[in-house]
Design a protein around this motif. Structure first.
Motif, mmCIF file in Angstrom:
data_model
loop_
_atom_site.group_PDB
_atom_site.id
_atom_site.type_symbol
_atom_site.label_atom_id
_atom_site.label_comp_id
_atom_site.label_asym_id
_atom_site.label_seq_id
_atom_site.Cartn_x
_atom_site.Cartn_y
_atom_site.Cartn_z
ATOM 1 N N GLY A 44 0.411 -1.098 -0.015
ATOM 2 C CA GLY A 44 0.127 -0.005 0.561
ATOM 3 C C GLY A 44 0.740 1.289 -0.125
ATOM 4 N N SER A 45 1.990 1.576 0.296
ATOM 5 C CA SER A 45 2.916 2.632 0.301
ATOM 6 C C SER A 45 3.061 2.679 -1.188
ATOM 7 C CB SER A 45 4.555 2.217 0.666
ATOM 8 O OG SER A 45 4.279 1.379 1.804
ATOM 9 N N PRO A 46 2.699 4.319 -1.104
ATOM 10 C CA PRO A 46 2.635 4.870 -2.294
ATOM 11 C C PRO A 46 4.653 5.217 -1.982
ATOM 12 C CG PRO A 46 1.941 6.191 -1.312
ATOM 13 C CD PRO A 46 1.870 5.134 -0.238
ATOM 14 N N VAL A 47 4.887 4.902 -3.616
ATOM 15 C CA VAL A 47 6.374 4.747 -4.345
ATOM 16 C C VAL A 47 6.689 5.516 -5.707
ATOM 17 C CG1 VAL A 47 6.986 3.138 -2.385
ATOM 18 C CG2 VAL A 47 7.036 2.777 -4.909
ATOM 19 N N THR A 48 8.430 6.050 -5.468
ATOM 20 C CA THR A 48 8.430 6.246 -6.933
ATOM 21 C C THR A 48 9.740 5.397 -7.246
ATOM 22 O OG1 THR A 48 8.145 8.935 -6.701
ATOM 23 C CG2 THR A 48 9.942 8.167 -7.901
ATOM 24 N N VAL A 49 9.889 5.003 -8.135
ATOM 25 C CA VAL A 49 11.382 4.221 -8.131
ATOM 26 C C VAL A 49 12.426 4.776 -9.529
ATOM 27 C CG1 VAL A 49 11.695 1.903 -9.587
ATOM 28 C CG2 VAL A 49 8.702 2.545 -8.534
ATOM 29 N N VAL A 50 13.427 4.729 -8.818
ATOM 30 C CA VAL A 50 14.242 5.894 -9.069
ATOM 31 C C VAL A 50 14.766 4.625 -9.616
ATOM 32 C CG1 VAL A 50 15.937 7.445 -9.890
ATOM 33 C CG2 VAL A 50 14.473 7.328 -7.631
ATOM 34 N N VAL A 51 15.777 4.759 -11.365
ATOM 35 C CA VAL A 51 17.072 4.290 -11.972
ATOM 36 C C VAL A 51 18.277 4.620 -11.033
ATOM 37 C CG1 VAL A 51 18.076 3.552 -13.936
ATOM 38 C CG2 VAL A 51 15.920 3.641 -14.030
ATOM 39 N N THR A 52 19.406 4.197 -10.538
ATOM 40 C CA THR A 52 20.470 4.717 -10.068
ATOM 41 C C THR A 52 21.223 4.399 -10.633
ATOM 42 O OG1 THR A 52 20.812 2.849 -8.628
ATOM 43 C CG2 THR A 52 19.522 3.856 -7.834
ATOM 44 N N ALA A 53 22.276 4.921 -10.712
ATOM 45 C CA ALA A 53 24.046 5.019 -11.729
ATOM 46 C C ALA A 53 24.320 3.447 -10.988
ATOM 47 C CB ALA A 53 25.228 5.846 -11.327
ATOM 48 N N ALA A 54 24.771 2.882 -12.692
ATOM 49 C CA ALA A 54 25.512 1.209 -12.226
ATOM 50 C C ALA A 54 26.060 1.452 -10.944
ATOM 51 C CB ALA A 54 25.756 0.235 -13.076
ATOM 52 N N THR A 55 26.170 -0.141 -10.041
ATOM 53 C CA THR A 55 27.595 0.019 -9.224
ATOM 54 C C THR A 55 28.288 -1.276 -9.674
ATOM 55 O OG1 THR A 55 25.997 -1.504 -7.716
ATOM 56 C CG2 THR A 55 26.000 1.338 -7.299
ATOM 57 N N THR A 62 23.433 2.645 -18.589
ATOM 58 C CA THR A 62 22.332 2.996 -19.382
ATOM 59 C C THR A 62 21.277 1.421 -19.417
ATOM 60 O OG1 THR A 62 23.261 4.512 -20.544
ATOM 61 C CG2 THR A 62 21.368 4.030 -21.607
ATOM 62 N N THR A 63 20.132 1.059 -19.155
ATOM 63 C CA THR A 63 19.431 0.139 -18.656
ATOM 64 C C THR A 63 18.741 0.397 -19.914
ATOM 65 O OG1 THR A 63 17.487 1.435 -17.937
ATOM 66 C CG2 THR A 63 19.109 0.794 -16.441
ATOM 67 N N ALA A 64 17.867 -0.978 -20.131
ATOM 68 C CA ALA A 64 17.276 -1.212 -21.616
ATOM 69 C C ALA A 64 16.117 0.189 -21.780
ATOM 70 C CB ALA A 64 16.234 -2.657 -21.020
ATOM 71 N N GLN A 65 16.241 -0.054 -23.156
ATOM 72 C CA GLN A 65 14.961 0.413 -23.936
ATOM 73 C C GLN A 65 15.809 2.324 -23.621
ATOM 74 O OE1 GLN A 65 11.042 0.278 -22.932
ATOM 75 N NE2 GLN A 65 11.357 -1.239 -23.378
ATOM 76 N N GLY A 66 17.322 2.191 -22.927
ATOM 77 C CA GLY A 66 17.274 4.317 -23.056
ATOM 78 C C GLY A 66 17.355 4.775 -21.716
ATOM 79 N N GLN A 67 16.634 3.312 -20.515
ATOM 80 C CA GLN A 67 16.226 3.885 -18.964
ATOM 81 C C GLN A 67 17.016 4.234 -18.301
ATOM 82 O OE1 GLN A 67 12.640 5.288 -18.968
ATOM 83 N NE2 GLN A 67 12.179 3.999 -20.932
ATOM 84 N N GLY A 68 18.258 5.272 -18.602
ATOM 85 C CA GLY A 68 19.507 6.239 -17.822
ATOM 86 C C GLY A 68 19.369 6.295 -16.314
ATOM 87 N N PRO A 69 20.396 6.596 -15.325
ATOM 88 C CA PRO A 69 20.205 6.921 -14.013
ATOM 89 C C PRO A 69 18.878 7.986 -13.825
ATOM 90 C CG PRO A 69 22.146 6.672 -14.771
ATOM 91 C CD PRO A 69 21.718 6.524 -15.846
ATOM 92 N N GLY A 70 18.253 7.807 -13.455
ATOM 93 C CA GLY A 70 17.450 9.809 -13.074
ATOM 94 C C GLY A 70 15.350 8.962 -13.382
ATOM 95 N N THR A 71 15.959 8.739 -14.516
ATOM 96 C CA THR A 71 14.612 7.892 -14.332
ATOM 97 C C THR A 71 14.114 7.079 -13.517
ATOM 98 O OG1 THR A 71 15.158 7.235 -17.068
ATOM 99 C CG2 THR A 71 13.211 6.703 -16.782
ATOM 100 N N SER A 72 12.242 7.275 -13.485
ATOM 101 C CA SER A 72 11.699 6.761 -12.483
ATOM 102 C C SER A 72 9.952 6.911 -13.200
ATOM 103 C CB SER A 72 11.701 7.996 -11.106
ATOM 104 O OG SER A 72 10.886 9.498 -11.937
ATOM 105 N N TRP A 73 9.365 6.611 -12.159
ATOM 106 C CA TRP A 73 8.235 5.846 -12.398
ATOM 107 C C TRP A 73 7.522 5.437 -11.276
ATOM 108 C CZ3 TRP A 73 12.400 2.860 -13.437
ATOM 109 C CH2 TRP A 73 12.712 3.065 -15.386
ATOM 110 N N ARG A 74 6.701 6.323 -11.065
ATOM 111 C CA ARG A 74 4.997 5.829 -9.905
ATOM 112 C C ARG A 74 5.118 4.992 -9.934
ATOM 113 N NH1 ARG A 74 5.027 9.854 -6.122
ATOM 114 N NH2 ARG A 74 3.249 9.944 -5.714
ATOM 115 N N ALA A 75 4.974 4.413 -8.203
ATOM 116 C CA ALA A 75 3.987 2.926 -8.448
ATOM 117 C C ALA A 75 3.571 2.955 -6.480
ATOM 118 C CB ALA A 75 4.915 2.105 -8.558
ATOM 119 N N THR A 76 2.711 1.495 -6.401
ATOM 120 C CA THR A 76 2.350 1.193 -5.231
ATOM 121 C C THR A 76 2.783 0.030 -4.384
ATOM 122 O OG1 THR A 76 -0.192 2.992 -5.588
ATOM 123 C CG2 THR A 76 0.483 0.969 -4.116
ATOM 124 N N VAL A 77 3.390 -0.299 -3.193
ATOM 125 C CA VAL A 77 3.378 -1.592 -3.000
ATOM 126 C C VAL A 77 2.797 -2.326 -3.041
ATOM 127 C CG1 VAL A 77 5.008 -2.609 -1.494
ATOM 128 C CG2 VAL A 77 5.776 -0.349 -2.487
#
Length: 121
Positions: A44-55, A62-77
């Protein structure tokens, strides 16, 4: 007509199964390690999912489909499964269908979950 009168208590038998995911939505599982999500995270927790720099060494930032660091999505757990022997916690997230497809392609270890206020932006 429903045999229960107004004000009757509902029993679990009176309820149907939850429709998850809803039309146009997707549920995607992401693996996160300690430090990539708040330990207070619950269904039920609302979250923002953020792509971070690779570690990881040798992993592209850079991830698939060009979703690089800083890309984000709104989601609910939807659910949180405790860490296994590899210290990875699996978090199920309800996101829009496009976001679900994109998130599924982000390499493990490149996401962080940020809790948001309920109903807030």
């Amino acid at each position: 007509m429903d045999p229960r009168g107004p004000g009757s208590l509902l029993t679990p038998d009176a309820m149907g199964g939850a429709a998850i995911p809803a039309t146009g939505r997707a549920v995607v599982a992401v693996g996160v390690k300690p430090g990539q999500f708040p330990p207070e995270l619950v269904a039920g927790s609302p979250v923002t999912v953020v792509v971070t720099a690779a570690t990881a060494a040798g992993t592209s930032s850079t991830t698939a489909q060009g979703q690089g660091p800083g890309t984000s999505w709104r989601a609910t757990v939807v659910g949180v499964s405790p860490a296994g022997t590899d210290q990875t916690t699996v978090v199920s997230l309800d996101v829009d269908a496009t976001g679900g497809s994109q998130l599924a392609q982000v390499p493990s270890g490149q996401l962080a979950l940020v809790m948001q206020p309920a109903g807030g932006r």
